[in-house]
Design a protein around this motif. Structure first.
Motif, PDB file in Angstrom:
ATOM      1  N   ALA A   1      94.625  95.408  50.306  1.00  0.00           N
ATOM      2  CA  ALA A   1      94.943  94.383  51.527  1.00  0.00           C
ATOM      3  C   ALA A   1      96.339  93.945  51.411  1.00  0.00           C
ATOM      4  CB  ALA A   1      93.965  92.926  51.104  1.00  0.00           C
TER       5      ALA A   1
ATOM      6  N   SER B   1     100.017  92.716  53.898  1.00  0.00           N
ATOM      7  CA  SER B   1     100.572  91.678  54.836  1.00  0.00           C
ATOM      8  C   SER B   1     100.803  92.589  56.062  1.00  0.00           C
ATOM      9  CB  SER B   1     101.802  90.817  54.240  1.00  0.00           C
ATOM     10  OG  SER B   1     102.799  91.904  54.032  1.00  0.00           O
TER      11      SER B   1
ATOM     12  N   LEU C   1      95.499  87.336  50.468  1.00  0.00           N
ATOM     13  CA  LEU C   1      95.689  87.834  51.676  1.00  0.00           C
ATOM     14  C   LEU C   1      94.206  88.193  52.367  1.00  0.00           C
ATOM     15  CD1 LEU C   1      97.926  91.061  50.245  1.00  0.00           C
ATOM     16  CD2 LEU C   1      98.570  89.159  52.176  1.00  0.00           C
ATOM     17  N   SER C   2      93.151  88.338  51.611  1.00  0.00           N
ATOM     18  CA  SER C   2      91.907  88.494  52.348  1.00  0.00           C
ATOM     19  C   SER C   2      91.286  87.272  52.650  1.00  0.00           C
ATOM     20  CB  SER C   2      91.168  89.259  51.699  1.00  0.00           C
ATOM     21  OG  SER C   2      91.434  90.758  51.294  1.00  0.00           O
ATOM     22  N   ASN C   3      90.198  87.321  53.438  1.00  0.00           N
ATOM     23  CA  ASN C   3      89.402  85.805  53.573  1.00  0.00           C
ATOM     24  C   ASN C   3      88.081  86.349  53.026  1.00  0.00           C
ATOM     25  OD1 ASN C   3      88.004  87.650  55.428  1.00  0.00           O
ATOM     26  ND2 ASN C   3      89.244  86.917  57.139  1.00  0.00           N
TER      27      ASN C   3
ATOM     28  N   ASP D   1      86.070  89.285  54.224  1.00  0.00           N
ATOM     29  CA  ASP D   1      86.851  90.796  53.742  1.00  0.00           C
ATOM     30  C   ASP D   1      86.580  90.885  52.072  1.00  0.00           C
ATOM     31  OD1 ASP D   1      88.383  93.024  54.241  1.00  0.00           O
ATOM     32  OD2 ASP D   1      89.697  92.512  52.794  1.00  0.00           O
TER      33      ASP D   1
ATOM     34  N   ALA E   1      93.093  96.407  54.754  1.00  0.00           N
ATOM     35  CA  ALA E   1      92.744  95.136  55.198  1.00  0.00           C
ATOM     36  C   ALA E   1      94.213  94.444  55.582  1.00  0.00           C
ATOM     37  CB  ALA E   1      91.925  94.253  54.445  1.00  0.00           C
ATOM     38  N   VAL E   2      94.522  94.072  56.915  1.00  0.00           N
ATOM     39  CA  VAL E   2      95.914  93.724  57.273  1.00  0.00           C
ATOM     40  C   VAL E   2      95.757  92.349  57.691  1.00  0.00           C
ATOM     41  CG1 VAL E   2      97.654  94.043  58.817  1.00  0.00           C
ATOM     42  CG2 VAL E   2      96.530  96.150  58.111  1.00  0.00           C
ATOM     43  N   ALA E   3      96.407  91.340  56.780  1.00  0.00           N
ATOM     44  CA  ALA E   3      96.362  90.047  56.790  1.00  0.00           C
ATOM     45  C   ALA E   3      97.490  89.353  57.686  1.00  0.00           C
ATOM     46  CB  ALA E   3      96.497  89.440  55.564  1.00  0.00           C
TER      47      ALA E   3
ATOM     48  N   ASP F   1      89.853  86.640  60.601  1.00  0.00           N
ATOM     49  CA  ASP F   1      91.498  86.821  60.913  1.00  0.00           C
ATOM     50  C   ASP F   1      92.106  88.136  60.424  1.00  0.00           C
ATOM     51  OD1 ASP F   1      91.452  86.021  58.359  1.00  0.00           O
ATOM     52  OD2 ASP F   1      92.974  84.477  58.711  1.00  0.00           O
ATOM     53  N   VAL F   2      91.397  89.071  59.637  1.00  0.00           N
ATOM     54  CA  VAL F   2      92.045  90.321  58.884  1.00  0.00           C
ATOM     55  C   VAL F   2      91.575  91.563  59.943  1.00  0.00           C
ATOM     56  CG1 VAL F   2      91.892  91.782  56.966  1.00  0.00           C
ATOM     57  CG2 VAL F   2      92.161  89.149  56.630  1.00  0.00           C
TER      58      VAL F   2
ATOM     59  N   PHE G   1      90.635  95.316  59.703  1.00  0.00           N
ATOM     60  CA  PHE G   1      90.227  96.322  58.815  1.00  0.00           C
ATOM     61  C   PHE G   1      90.231  97.478  59.434  1.00  0.00           C
ATOM     62  CE2 PHE G   1      86.756  99.134  57.234  1.00  0.00           C
ATOM     63  CZ  PHE G   1      87.505  99.551  56.007  1.00  0.00           C
TER      64      PHE G   1
END
Length: 333
Positions: free
Chosen positions: A12, A14, A29-31, A34, A176-178, A214-215, A217
């Protein structure tokens, strides 16, 4: 030689590519969604690997958290938790870290100069293996293959990810892009500066993109200069699955030579190669770079029906399937 594991790099980060910031506490960073996705990937893996720096900094337990997923692993004849693996060249692995005291078996790869120190420090908490005078990722993966690890998940950190990408040993990259920006040059990054295979023109293949809350993948297949072929990835992946399931590889007729579909019968598991009409080609391809197969797993109806293959049997099954598919050109593009 045993087949090496199918290697999945998972991270994960930014938007600007950082794994963390410089504060003492871990940057989230993840929710929740994720984290659940990652838990599923862990449950599907035979082993999970993190570097020693990440272990010391984050002190993770590295477990499959879902009781349902753990129960399913046991029902499939697998350990409740994947094998936990770490790597270290210095041998600096404190024995009080969570990694050693939760989950199932643990394995440490190190170098000749540190092996005695690690064994003395851990004192039975983990098995310790040296890869030689210098750390060798190839020997590490070979040893995991001998231990029937078919799918290996790497959860960091940046140094481990960088080394695997430089050595062209990753089969997939999960990012996983936060929706965050870190912007701190001293913070840890997903990948560091290095001489990557084929750079900067080797474009990765996008296998999947989806929103997870809001991430975002993204699943990539690396396309380095010495990338192992898709068929090799398929069979390294299948090698770890055939001991637990009967595997069916479906290929549309347009991708296969006529008259070559059939079923491969072996002691226990079966790999069946069959064709379906192009018009009915709505299956989901398996997670193989460039793959054009649909893979179906048929779990045994009872424990009496579950294949119990020795390592040699699993390798033989995969090798026979490779030979069959090559002969019929049932291969991913």
């Amino acid at each position: 030689m045993a087949a090496r594991p199918y290697v999945v790099l998972s991270a994960a980060m930014s938007v600007d590519g950082y794994l963390d910031d410089t504060r003492p506490e871990r940057l989230r960073l993840s929710n929740a969604e994720d984290f659940d996705r990652v838990d599923q990937v862990r449950a599907e893996s035979d082993a999970i690997l993190i570097g020693a720096n990440t272990m010391r900094r984050d002190n993770p337990r590295l477990l499959v958290n879902s009781p349902e997923r753990r129960a399913q692993r046991v029902a499939d004849g697998r350990p409740e938790h994947p094998l936990k693996v770490t790597v270290t060249a210095s041998g600096d692995l404190p024995a009080d870290l969570n990694f050693w005291h939760h989950g199932g078996d643990k394995l440490v790869f190190t170098v000749d100069s540190a092996v005695q120190r690690v064994r003395a420090t851990l004192d039975g908490l983990a098995e310790v293996v040296s890869t030689g005078a210098e750390f060798d990722w190839g020997r590490c993966l070979d040893e995991l293959g001998r231990r029937d690890v078919g799918r290996l998940m790497l959860e960091g950190g940046g140094m481990v990810h960088t080394q695997l990408m430089v050595a062209d040993l990753a089969d997939e990259v999960h990012l996983a892009v936060a929706p965050l920006l870190v912007g701190q040059t001293r913070a840890a990054r997903f990948l560091g500066a290095a001489d990557y295979p084929g750079r900067p023109t080797a474009r990765m293949k996008v296998l999947e993109v989806r929103a997870v809350g809001d991430v975002v993948f993204v699943r990539y297949a690396p396309q380095g200069a010495s990338l192992r072929t898709s068929e090799d990835a398929l069979y390294r992946w299948a090698c770890g699955r055939t001991a637990r399931h009967r595997t069916v590889l479906h290929s549309p007729p347009s991708r296969a030579a006529p008259g070559r579909a059939g079923q491969l019968n072996h002691r226990g598991p079966r790999i069946r190669v069959s064709s379906v009409p192009d018009a009915a080609w709505r299956g989901r391809p398996c997670a193989v770079p460039g793959g054009s197969f649909v893979v179906q797993h048929h779990r045994p109806r009872s424990h009496h029906d579950r294949p119990q293959l020795p390592r040699r049997g699993v390798r033989t099954c995969a090798a026979a399937a490779r030979s069959h598919l090559r002969g019929g050109r049932h291969l991913p593009a």
